[in-house]
Design an enzyme around this catalytic site. Structure first.
Site, short mmCIF file in Angstrom:
data_model
loop_
_atom_site.label_atom_id
_atom_site.label_comp_id
_atom_site.label_asym_id
_atom_site.label_seq_id
_atom_site.Cartn_x
_atom_site.Cartn_y
_atom_site.Cartn_z
N TYR A 174 0.85 -1.19 0.00
CA TYR A 174 0.00 0.00 0.00
C TYR A 174 0.90 1.25 0.00
O TYR A 174 2.13 1.15 0.07
CB TYR A 174 -0.99 -0.04 1.18
CG TYR A 174 -1.91 -1.25 1.07
CD1 TYR A 174 -2.78 -1.36 -0.02
CD2 TYR A 174 -1.86 -2.29 1.99
CE1 TYR A 174 -3.59 -2.47 -0.18
CE2 TYR A 174 -2.67 -3.41 1.84
CZ TYR A 174 -3.53 -3.49 0.76
OH TYR A 174 -4.33 -4.60 0.59
N ARG A 328 -5.28 -14.47 11.56
CA ARG A 328 -6.14 -15.60 11.18
C ARG A 328 -6.61 -16.44 12.38
O ARG A 328 -7.78 -16.83 12.43
CB ARG A 328 -5.41 -16.46 10.14
CG ARG A 328 -5.29 -15.78 8.78
CD ARG A 328 -4.30 -16.47 7.88
NE ARG A 328 -2.92 -16.30 8.32
CZ ARG A 328 -1.88 -16.85 7.73
NH1 ARG A 328 -2.04 -17.62 6.67
NH2 ARG A 328 -0.66 -16.63 8.19
#
Ligand code: FMN
Length: 385
Positions: A174, A328
């Site tokens: 990003y 996760r």
């Protein structure tokens, strides 16, 4: 049975002057649960309440959009307008009401990986993204200054919404990681060239945000230390950049790596920050060991494949990291910290299969494995009755 005590994992730690009840951080995880126009929804608040109840010490939100032209995709919460504050305030309040969990807002500008339907993606330099064949628009100096300002104003809004801290997303391809990478930044002005110049945008954001919120509000960074592509940022320079961040005053660094393009260039099934094999535990640990000596008093948050409470305890005990961070595993088990605290020290149930990552392409993020097991269980129950 002998009860093993996780003395380090469950001891309080500090980021800046903010005390965190244990060393477990929820790493930023995009959830796709916001409403239209980036407004926080009840189901997003519910997810954070669940995480807070589950015993995590510090929750870092999924990436929040701070620039209307560079948001991260559908159902993302924003903080680029005062109208976004009411929902954000409610979310923070809920977390604080439920426990003594702390919460940080993560801010992202999508940069070269932008997928906004209306606006062309932007970057420090017009280098083609080989995974999409798109060439981003090169940012003018005034546009960079405006983006710095957007990060700063979002930080002030987060402060006013009573977030405990903020984290700048300086990783994963990003915008902020586009600036520090020699692959995506070939500028020759004050924002490109030497390592210091490529890191300037991160220094500017910190300094201006610090002026805005005063000395006691921690400002963290998730920092790219390795692009995981042949001509990208390498660990050696990542360490130099981390040192600049420490000297600038950032209150904690969460090192990470990989960009969207590493999929097509390395023929990886997924970026390097997502690993398939359960053998790849603690996959940024070697990098953390190399970073730690330059960190001075700045806490290091270790993310990436942390699954086993005993190895997490050892990592903390041996001072390779100050906090461990999970993404996760907490999608599968939001109450994992409490499970470990209660003495059930079996590793996280997460298989690192990345099914959660794939759900992000179509809607709300969830653990596919857990859902399948739940379905099976319900079917069995039905058959019994
Ligand atoms: C579904 C999903 C969404 C993610 N969203 C973000 C995000 O918004 N910001 C970010 O910095 N990292 C994000 N990540 C990366 C995680 O924070 C983390 O760095 C990575 O998953 C490795 O940690 P883990 O092994 O504990 O999952 C995301 C990961 C997943 C699986």
């Amino acid at each position: 049975m002998i009860k093993i005590e996780l003395k380090h994992l469950f001891s309080p730690g500090k980021i800046g002057n903010v005390q965190i009840k244990n060393r477990i951080v929820r790493s930023a995880t995009y959830e796709r649960r916001a409403m239209k126009y980036g407004i926080v929804s009840d189901k997003l608040i519910e997810l954070y309440r669940e995480l807070a109840e589950g015993g995590t010490g510090l929750i870092i939100t999924g990436a929040i959009g701070i620039d209307p032209k560079a948001t991260g995709g559908p159902d993302q919460p924003y903080l680029f307008d005062d109208s976004h504050m009411e929902g954000q305030r409610k979310l923070v309040k809920e977390v604080h009401n439920y426990s003594d969990t702390k919460i940080a807002a993560q801010f992202v500008h999508t940069g070269r990986q932008g997928t906004h339907p209306k606006y062309t993606s932007v970057a420090p330099s017009p280098i083609e993204d080989k995974s999409t064949n798109k060439i981003p628009k090169e940012l003018a100096t005034e546009e960079i200054e405006k983006i710095v300002q957007n990060f700063v104003v979002a930080t002030r809004r987060a402060y006013e919404c009573e977030y405990d801290m903020v984290q700048m997303h300086g990783a994963h391809g990003y915008l902020l990681s586009n600036f520090i990478s020699p692959y995506t930044n070939i500028r020759t002005d004050e924002y490109g060239g030497s390592t210091e110049k490529r890191a300037k945008i991160l220094v500017d954001i910190y300094n201006h945000a610090r002026d805005e919120v005063g000395k006691d509000f921690p400002i963290l960074i998730k920092l790219q230390i390795d692009d995981d592509i042949p001509s990208g940022l390498k660990l050696e320079e990542g360490i130099k950049i981390a040192k600049i961040m420490v000297d600038t005053g950032y209150n904690a660094i969460e090192p990470s790596g990989g960009i969207g393009e590493s999929i097509s260039l390395n023929k990886n099934p997924l970026p390097s920050r997502f690993v398939k094999s359960p053998d790849d535990e603690n996959y940024f640990l070697d990098s953390a060991k190399k970073l730690k000596p330059i960190m001075k008093d700045c806490p290091l948050i270790l993310v990436g494949g942390v699954r086993n409470p005993l190895s997490a305890e050892k990592i903390l005990q041996e001072k390779h990291a100050d906090f461990i961070s999970l993404s996760r595993p907490l999608i599968y088990e939001p109450d994992l910290p409490n499970r470990w605290k209660s003495g059930d020290l079996s590793p996280a149930k997460c298989l690192s299969c990345n099914s959660c990552f794939m759900t992000m392409m179509t809607g709300e993020v969830y653990c596919v494995v857990k859902k399948k097991l739940e379905k099976k269980r319900l079917k069995k129950e039905k058959q019994k009755n």
